[in-house]
Design an enzyme around this catalytic site. Structure first.
Site, PDB file in Angstrom:
ATOM      1  N   HIS A  77       1.172  -1.118   0.169  1.00 29.71           N
ATOM      2  CA  HIS A  77       0.221  -0.198   0.073  1.00 29.71           C
ATOM      3  C   HIS A  77       1.307   1.559  -0.071  1.00 29.71           C
ATOM      4  O   HIS A  77       1.242   2.154   0.519  1.00 29.71           O
ATOM      5  CB  HIS A  77      -0.568   0.112   1.244  1.00 29.71           C
ATOM      6  N   GLU A  88      -0.806   0.941  -5.607  1.00 24.83           N
ATOM      7  CA  GLU A  88      -0.786   0.123  -4.357  1.00 24.83           C
ATOM      8  C   GLU A  88      -0.524  -0.731  -5.375  1.00 24.83           C
ATOM      9  O   GLU A  88      -1.795  -0.775  -6.071  1.00 24.83           O
ATOM     10  CB  GLU A  88      -1.596   0.279  -3.609  1.00 24.83           C
TER      11      GLU A  88
HETATM   12  O1  TA6 Z   1      -6.093   1.545  -0.362  1.00 28.67           O
HETATM   13  C1  TA6 Z   1      -7.129   2.558   0.063  1.00 28.67           C
HETATM   14  C2  TA6 Z   1      -7.946   1.938   1.120  1.00 28.67           C
HETATM   15  O2  TA6 Z   1      -7.987   1.400   1.207  1.00 28.67           O
HETATM   16  C3  TA6 Z   1      -9.217   3.436   1.379  1.00 28.67           C
HETATM   17  O3  TA6 Z   1     -10.058   2.751   1.450  1.00 28.67           O
HETATM   18  C4  TA6 Z   1      -8.448   4.509   2.385  1.00 28.67           C
HETATM   19  O4  TA6 Z   1      -9.576   3.469   3.363  1.00 28.67           O
HETATM   20  C5  TA6 Z   1      -6.999   3.695   2.984  1.00 28.67           C
HETATM   21  O5  TA6 Z   1      -6.883   2.575   2.456  1.00 28.67           O
HETATM   22  C6  TA6 Z   1      -6.290   3.577   3.839  1.00 28.67           C
HETATM   23  O6  TA6 Z   1      -6.995   2.842   5.450  1.00 28.67           O
HETATM   24  P1  TA6 Z   1      -6.437   2.702   6.622  1.00 28.67           P
HETATM   25  O7  TA6 Z   1      -7.079   1.704   7.360  1.00 28.67           O
HETATM   26  O8  TA6 Z   1      -4.643   2.470   6.901  1.00 28.67           O
HETATM   27  O9  TA6 Z   1      -7.014   4.182   7.096  1.00 28.67           O
END
Ligand code: TA6
Length: 277
Positions: free
Chosen positions: A152, A252
């Protein structure tokens, strides 16, 4: 020069990788989480939230969270699974200044959430202008293992409104901000002028991120077929200060649309390689 485990923020231990060329990287045991990558003769390429807590139980906001065994809320597990919130073992920090490896195995704690035996390994390889992160998962149990995963990656940018991401044209994505509508990408380059949260499926790659200043980074993935692009815009996100969204974009490498299925004893390895152009 060899990698060393040293105290990081809030007493959490991290490994500092130092390449002979002058490139460096930092990885926390918490989540096997890369938090810094500075290519040789370059500047920090990864974003870290101004208010990221580095406390127990919290995931680190920024860098490269390892998402396993579930992407986002797409399944019964907690958001983004559990790997990013666990302490990983350092299993190889001696093979030179540019390499480190971490391992996470199932435990009573993980089996409560996900009743499966697994061995996950993260390898980080630093080059003069490159950083490769590889996630390997082995099914250590007697039933099939089915999971999704992502690296990510939060890229640091000067101003997200000037960023261009190329390599996605013609590809279908799920727009998570529009009730998961299926959309075909018609733009030559993805630009950001509001919240973005998309899952592009089956991306042949590579991608290129032009940060709007003078930096271009390519992203090449192997066996991570999907790409997620995320910027929360002004929505408040834990660990980020109100204007942090201008300084980051998540691109990501992921495997979401077609989950990975491993029979007992089988393994899978997904790799994401970043390179400063
Ligand atoms: O990858 C995108 C995502 O899934 C978004 O929906 C957003 O929530 C982000 O990841 C961050 O997630 P987190 O749980 O780290 O706040």
């Amino acid at each position: 020069m060899s990698a060393r485990l040293v105290p990081g923020s809030n007493g959490r231990s991290k490994i500092i990788l130092a390449h002979a060329s002058g490139a460096s990287a930092e990885i926390y045991r918490h989540g096997a989480h890369v938090t810094s990558w500075i290519p040789a003769h370059g500047r920090e390429a990864l974003f870290l939230g101004s208010d990221t807590p580095f406390t127990s139980g919290d995931s680190i906001r920024g860098g490269i969270p390892v998402i396993f065994p579930q992407f986002a809320g797409l399944g019964p597990l907690p958001q983004h699974g559990f790997a990013r919130n666990r302490e990983w073992e350092v299993v190889d920090d001696t093979s030179g200044g540019g390499h480190a490896a971490f391992e996470l195995r199932d435990s009573a704690e993980t089996r409560k959430l996900w009743p499966h035996a697994f061995i996950a390994r993260v390898n980080v390889e630093l080059g003069e202008k490159s950083l490769a992160v590889c996630l390997r998962v082995e099914n250590g149990g007697e039933s099939n293992l089915i999971f999704t995963a992502a690296l990510h990656t939060y890229f640091r940018v000067g101003d997200v409104r000037r960023v261009r991401v190329t390599g996605l044209s013609g590809i279908n994505y799920r727009d998570r901000n529009r009730s998961n509508a299926e959309v075909n990408e018609t733009d030559d380059a993805l630009t950001v002028s509001g919240p973005v949260n998309r899952i592009y499926a089956n991306v042949p790659g590579p991608l290129e991120i032009a940060d709007g200043d003078d930096r271009r980074i390519s992203v090449t993935a192997d066996r991570l077929e999907d790409v997620v692009v995320w910027n929360p815009w002004t929505q408040q996100v834990p660990g980020m200060s109100p204007d942090d969204y201008l300084r980051m974009i998540c691109v990501e490498s992921a495997q979401i649309a077609q989950p990975i299925a491993l029979r007992p004893g089988e393994s899978w390895t997904g790799t994401q390689r970043l390179e400063l152009r």
